[in-house]
Design a protein around this motif. Structure first.
Motif, short mmCIF file in Angstrom:
data_model
loop_
_atom_site.label_atom_id
_atom_site.label_comp_id
_atom_site.label_asym_id
_atom_site.label_seq_id
_atom_site.Cartn_x
_atom_site.Cartn_y
_atom_site.Cartn_z
N GLY A 1 -11.35 -14.30 -24.97
CA GLY A 1 -10.45 -15.24 -24.33
C GLY A 1 -10.54 -15.23 -22.82
N GLU A 2 -9.50 -15.82 -22.20
CA GLU A 2 -9.56 -16.07 -20.77
C GLU A 2 -9.04 -14.92 -19.93
OE1 GLU A 2 -5.57 -17.80 -22.07
OE2 GLU A 2 -7.61 -17.86 -22.83
N ALA A 3 -9.67 -14.80 -18.77
CA ALA A 3 -9.17 -13.98 -17.67
C ALA A 3 -9.15 -14.89 -16.45
CB ALA A 3 -10.07 -12.77 -17.43
N LEU A 4 -8.05 -14.87 -15.71
CA LEU A 4 -7.93 -15.76 -14.55
C LEU A 4 -6.99 -15.11 -13.54
CD1 LEU A 4 -4.96 -16.90 -15.41
CD2 LEU A 4 -6.26 -18.59 -16.69
N GLY B 1 -5.86 2.48 -27.04
CA GLY B 1 -6.87 1.84 -27.87
C GLY B 1 -8.21 1.70 -27.16
N ASP B 2 -9.27 1.58 -27.95
CA ASP B 2 -10.61 1.30 -27.46
C ASP B 2 -10.81 -0.21 -27.58
OD1 ASP B 2 -13.30 1.04 -26.91
OD2 ASP B 2 -14.00 2.42 -28.45
N VAL B 3 -10.88 -0.91 -26.45
CA VAL B 3 -10.91 -2.38 -26.45
C VAL B 3 -12.10 -2.88 -25.64
CG1 VAL B 3 -9.64 -4.49 -25.92
CG2 VAL B 3 -8.39 -2.43 -26.62
N ARG B 4 -12.77 -3.89 -26.19
CA ARG B 4 -13.89 -4.53 -25.51
C ARG B 4 -13.54 -6.00 -25.26
NH1 ARG B 4 -18.78 -1.65 -29.08
NH2 ARG B 4 -17.79 0.42 -29.02
N TYR B 5 -13.55 -6.39 -24.00
CA TYR B 5 -13.22 -7.77 -23.64
C TYR B 5 -14.49 -8.62 -23.68
CZ TYR B 5 -12.04 -11.79 -20.80
OH TYR B 5 -11.87 -13.08 -20.36
N VAL B 6 -14.37 -9.79 -24.29
CA VAL B 6 -15.49 -10.73 -24.40
C VAL B 6 -15.05 -12.07 -23.80
CG1 VAL B 6 -17.02 -11.97 -25.98
CG2 VAL B 6 -16.43 -9.58 -26.44
N GLY B 7 -15.74 -12.50 -22.76
CA GLY B 7 -15.39 -13.76 -22.12
C GLY B 7 -16.23 -13.97 -20.88
N THR B 8 -15.89 -15.01 -20.09
CA THR B 8 -16.64 -15.31 -18.88
C THR B 8 -15.77 -15.09 -17.65
OG1 THR B 8 -16.08 -17.67 -19.24
CG2 THR B 8 -18.26 -16.93 -19.91
N SER C 1 -13.36 -21.44 -15.38
CA SER C 1 -14.28 -20.30 -15.36
C SER C 1 -14.21 -19.48 -16.63
CB SER C 1 -13.97 -19.40 -14.16
OG SER C 1 -12.63 -18.92 -14.21
N TYR C 2 -13.08 -19.57 -17.35
CA TYR C 2 -12.86 -18.72 -18.52
C TYR C 2 -13.42 -19.28 -19.82
CZ TYR C 2 -9.07 -22.10 -19.13
OH TYR C 2 -8.35 -23.26 -19.28
N ALA C 3 -13.93 -20.52 -19.81
CA ALA C 3 -14.25 -21.18 -21.07
C ALA C 3 -15.73 -21.44 -21.26
CB ALA C 3 -13.47 -22.50 -21.18
N PRO D 1 -5.33 -13.24 -23.08
CA PRO D 1 -6.22 -12.26 -23.73
C PRO D 1 -6.49 -11.04 -22.85
CG PRO D 1 -7.00 -14.49 -24.10
CD PRO D 1 -5.93 -14.58 -23.06
N LEU D 2 -6.66 -11.26 -21.54
CA LEU D 2 -6.82 -10.11 -20.64
C LEU D 2 -5.60 -9.19 -20.75
CD1 LEU D 2 -8.11 -9.90 -17.04
CD2 LEU D 2 -5.80 -9.10 -17.53
N ASN D 3 -4.41 -9.79 -20.74
CA ASN D 3 -3.19 -8.97 -20.87
C ASN D 3 -3.19 -8.17 -22.17
OD1 ASN D 3 -2.18 -10.02 -18.46
ND2 ASN D 3 -0.94 -11.58 -19.48
N VAL D 4 -3.60 -8.82 -23.26
CA VAL D 4 -3.66 -8.13 -24.56
C VAL D 4 -4.63 -6.95 -24.50
CG1 VAL D 4 -4.35 -8.37 -26.98
CG2 VAL D 4 -2.98 -10.16 -25.89
N ALA D 5 -5.81 -7.20 -23.92
CA ALA D 5 -6.82 -6.14 -23.83
C ALA D 5 -6.30 -4.96 -23.02
CB ALA D 5 -8.09 -6.70 -23.20
N VAL D 6 -5.64 -5.24 -21.90
CA VAL D 6 -5.12 -4.16 -21.06
C VAL D 6 -3.98 -3.44 -21.75
CG1 VAL D 6 -3.95 -3.68 -18.87
CG2 VAL D 6 -5.90 -5.25 -18.92
N ALA D 7 -3.08 -4.19 -22.40
CA ALA D 7 -1.96 -3.56 -23.08
C ALA D 7 -2.43 -2.60 -24.16
CB ALA D 7 -1.06 -4.63 -23.70
N ALA D 8 -3.35 -3.04 -25.00
CA ALA D 8 -3.84 -2.18 -26.09
C ALA D 8 -4.59 -0.97 -25.54
CB ALA D 8 -4.73 -2.98 -27.03
N THR D 9 -5.32 -1.15 -24.45
CA THR D 9 -6.07 -0.04 -23.85
C THR D 9 -5.12 1.00 -23.26
OG1 THR D 9 -7.94 -1.49 -23.34
CG2 THR D 9 -7.81 0.57 -22.13
N ARG D 10 -4.11 0.56 -22.52
CA ARG D 10 -3.18 1.50 -21.90
C ARG D 10 -2.38 2.28 -22.93
NH1 ARG D 10 -1.10 -1.67 -16.47
NH2 ARG D 10 -2.98 -1.22 -15.25
#
Length: 312
Positions: free
Chosen positions: A8-11, A45-52, A105-107, A33-42
């Protein structure tokens, strides 16, 4: 314990604020999605972000923030367009978003950019949010979602400012229902439900989404808590009492907390298991609301314990 892939998006958010009586905009890292990735990591969790991410200075800041948070960046593609800005205004603690930047930029992620083996081997895959409104990301998300094996979680994250008319709402409803049908978990807000389903209250919206095929549905309802519906029942769970100053990212923190629990324990077997996970997620969101919101507000387990005591 396996890893989660978050697509998802990061902006960059420009958050409306008051400085000595003057209206200003505070720059913050954003994107659901960036927020979700950071929340789960903190939360461990082991999280891999996929996006542009843009190759400009703001894109560099987004990449550095994710890296410092511990989020994996092997699935990130850098693109030569300016970073999308989300101008965020408030009525009380609730944010409204207006987006600037074309193309976004995110899409710009393409299906060919995906690590197919990495997707198949993931424990959890998250998809959703505004990136699905645009190509080529929509095709890439569909391809990732088709990976066999991972637990699939989805959040439509509806943004009414991107839906100019009834036809746009219908198109979004048809798109997200495609993902709902094969989701292990759908998390959405009561506001999302009202937009997608003509003012439906959480129980009716959750039932419709479950009838489409989703195994569990969690509808966040702000300070009222969250409604959870599964195959063996449904229940409204209260939110903890907090002195909210900013709700930005609170719903994303709920999803991040649920992703963390799914990584640790898999899909709950019954309503009781989901109840336990959602109560944990609401405690996370409550703490987020007591801070200046967004990705930087996402707490660690130690901060949760300091605020709420031990959580089951």
């Amino acid at each position: 314990m396996g890893y989660a892939v978050v697509l998802g998006e990061a902006l960059v958010d420009l958050l409306e604020a008051d400085l000595d009586g003057e209206l200003i905009y505070r720059q913050a890292i954003g994107g659901a999605p960036l927020n979700v990735a950071v929340a789960a990591t903190r939360l461990g969790g082991d999280v891999r972000y996929v996006g542009t991410l843009s190759d400009d200075v703001l894109g560099d800041r987004l990449a550095a923030f994710l890296r410092e948070a511990g989020v994996g960046l092997s699935g990130v593609k850098r693109v030569p367009v300016p970073t999308t800005l989300a101008v965020t205004t408030f009525v009380g603690a609730e944010p409204t978003f207006t987006f600037y930047g074309e193309p976004p930029s995110y899409a710009l992620l393409e299906a060919g950019d995906l690590d197919r083996d990495g997707l198949r081997n993931a424990e959890v895959i998250y998809a959703g949010s505004i990136c699905l409104l645009r190509e080529p990301f929509r095709t890439a998300a569909r391809a990732a979602w088709a990976a066999a094996g991972p637990i699939k979680v989805f959040d439509p994250n509806v943004r009414p400012t991107l839906l100019p008319d009834a036809k746009a709402v219908q198109n979004l409803r048809e798109l997200v229902e495609e993902f709902f049908a094969t989701a292990d978990l759908v998390k959405l807000s009561s506001a999302d439900a009202a937009v997608l389903y003509e003012g439906s209250e959480p129980p009716a919206a959750a039932e419709r989404i479950r009838e489409l095929g989703a195994k569990a549905v969690v509808v966040t309802c702000g300070s009222r808590g969250a409604y959870v519906a599964t195959g063996d029942g449904a229940e409204m769970l209260p939110a903890p009492s907090v002195a909210a100053i900013d709700a930005t990212g609170a719903g994303d923190s709920v999803m991040g907390a649920l992703v963390r629990r799914l990584l640790a324990e898999g899909v709950p077997a019954d309503l009781a298991g989901w109840r336990r996970n959602v109560r944990f997620a609401l405690a996370v969101a409550g703490l987020v609301c007591e801070r200046q919101g967004g990705a930087t507000a996402m707490p660690t387990n130690e901060e949760l314990v300091a605020r709420w005591g031990a959580l089951a």
